[in-house]
Motif scaffolding. Structure first.
Motif, short mmCIF file in Angstrom:
data_model
loop_
_atom_site.label_atom_id
_atom_site.label_comp_id
_atom_site.label_asym_id
_atom_site.label_seq_id
_atom_site.Cartn_x
_atom_site.Cartn_y
_atom_site.Cartn_z
N PHE A 124 0.73 -1.28 -0.03
CA PHE A 124 0.01 0.04 -0.01
C PHE A 124 0.85 1.11 0.02
CE2 PHE A 124 -3.12 -2.68 2.31
CZ PHE A 124 -4.00 -3.22 1.21
N GLY A 125 2.04 1.22 0.35
CA GLY A 125 2.80 2.60 0.60
C GLY A 125 2.84 3.35 -0.60
N GLY A 126 3.41 2.85 -1.76
CA GLY A 126 3.51 3.46 -3.14
C GLY A 126 2.08 3.93 -3.72
N ALA A 127 1.10 3.08 -3.35
CA ALA A 127 -0.06 3.25 -3.89
C ALA A 127 -0.79 4.44 -3.12
CB ALA A 127 -1.27 2.09 -3.81
N GLN A 152 8.63 4.75 3.06
CA GLN A 152 8.64 5.41 4.02
C GLN A 152 7.69 6.44 4.48
OE1 GLN A 152 12.07 4.47 4.95
NE2 GLN A 152 12.38 6.09 6.67
N SER A 153 7.16 7.17 3.62
CA SER A 153 5.95 8.06 4.06
C SER A 153 4.80 7.37 4.48
CB SER A 153 5.76 8.99 2.93
OG SER A 153 6.87 9.77 2.40
N TYR A 154 4.70 6.29 4.21
CA TYR A 154 3.50 5.47 4.63
C TYR A 154 3.74 4.75 5.94
CZ TYR A 154 -0.39 1.92 4.50
OH TYR A 154 -1.45 1.10 4.72
N LEU A 199 -5.41 0.92 7.65
CA LEU A 199 -4.63 0.81 6.30
C LEU A 199 -4.52 1.71 5.55
CD1 LEU A 199 -4.99 -3.15 6.14
CD2 LEU A 199 -3.14 -1.90 7.51
N VAL A 200 -5.77 2.25 5.11
CA VAL A 200 -6.09 3.32 4.08
C VAL A 200 -6.92 4.36 4.67
CG1 VAL A 200 -5.86 1.58 2.23
CG2 VAL A 200 -7.99 2.15 3.10
N PRO A 201 -6.92 5.50 4.19
CA PRO A 201 -7.62 6.93 4.43
C PRO A 201 -9.17 6.41 3.90
CG PRO A 201 -5.85 7.40 2.98
CD PRO A 201 -5.89 5.88 3.13
#
Length: 260
Positions: free
Chosen positions: A53-56, A62-64, A195-197
């Motif tokens: 999920f980080g890149g998506a 890192q930002s995720y 996990l996701v917004p």
């Protein structure tokens, strides 16, 4: 014998409950495989979800991590609380609690000891999750805030363990307790902001996720870890925890006393 146990003084009840807690900890010490899930799940969840999920979601892993780690902390701690009901059902099926009934101890002591001993699992799960996150590059904005978030999550997991303890007393097998518990937990943990917004979900699901107590807990943990902010989500979470205890502690105790 029952009337004698019913009159066990509070001080002795506490002492006997702590003795039963020590029994539970010794079981973990002599059978470390009982900690397998709370060691493996944090590693698998953190590495897998951050990679998928980080890149998506935010563009890079890192930002995720600041969004993910509090969510995984909540997920693994809540999942670990299921073991309370499973272990209780296994002990009941093996007749362990029948043997305790022959002892001049408070009837509540074995149950209280099992609940308190399992709190160690929640602590291990949160610690492993934080360590894995740090290794992957997670840097909380407030270390004391992150510690407070971990304490809050452990408290909530302990609170939920009373629900699963009730299921352990009511249901007929450990496999049934495990299956029903996961059937309840899966939508609770997935239909949330762990996990996701929430705003990426369909509108009807946003409503469900916004009302989900797991979302309130995750938001509270994120704000604490980010800058130590004590927001209204913490208040909502604590009110919910108190409500669960007020309902399920007496219900679990009454059912436990009747069935044992």
């Amino acid at each position: 014998m029952d009337s004698t146990r019913d009159r066990v003084p509070l001080r002795d009840t506490v002492s006997q409950s702590l003795t039963m807690t020590r029994r539970g900890l010794l079981k973990i010490r002599h059978n470390p495989s009982q900690l397998f899930d709370v060691i493996v799940l944090p590693i698998v969840f953190t590495v897998t979800f951050s990679t998928i999920f980080g890149g998506a979601i935010v563009g890079d892993v890192q930002s995720y991590l600041p969004l993910l780690i509090p969510g995984v902390l909540v997920q693994v701690a809540i999942a670990a609380s299921v073991t309370t009901g499973v272990g209780l059902r296994e002990d009941l099926d093996r007749g362990v609690f029948d043997r305790f009934k022959s002892l001049p101890i408070a009837r509540i002591a074995p149950l209280a000891g099992a609940l308190l001993a399992n709190a160690v699992r929640y602590i291990v799960a949160t610690a492993i999750t934080v360590v894995v996150g740090l290794v992957m590059g997670y840097r909380p904005g407030s270390a004391p805030g992150l510690a407070a978030a971990c304490v809050l999550i452990v408290v909530v997991a302990f609170t939920l363990s009373w629900i699963f303890a009730l299921m352990g007393v009511l249901l007929d097998s450990a496999a049934t307790v495990q299956g029903v518990s996961m059937l309840i937990l899966m939508p609770l943990t997935l239909v949330s902001n762990a996990l996701v917004p929430i705003d990426t979900m369909p509108e009807w699901m946003q409503t469900c996720a916004g009302a989900n107590p797991v979302s309130h807990l995750v938001t509270a943990a994120r704000s604490l870890a980010a800058d130590g902010t004590v927001g209204h989500q913490i208040v909502f979470t604590l009110i919910g925890a108190v409500a669960v205890l007020a309902i399920f502690v007496p219900l679990t105790l009454r059912t436990y006393m009747r069935r044992t």
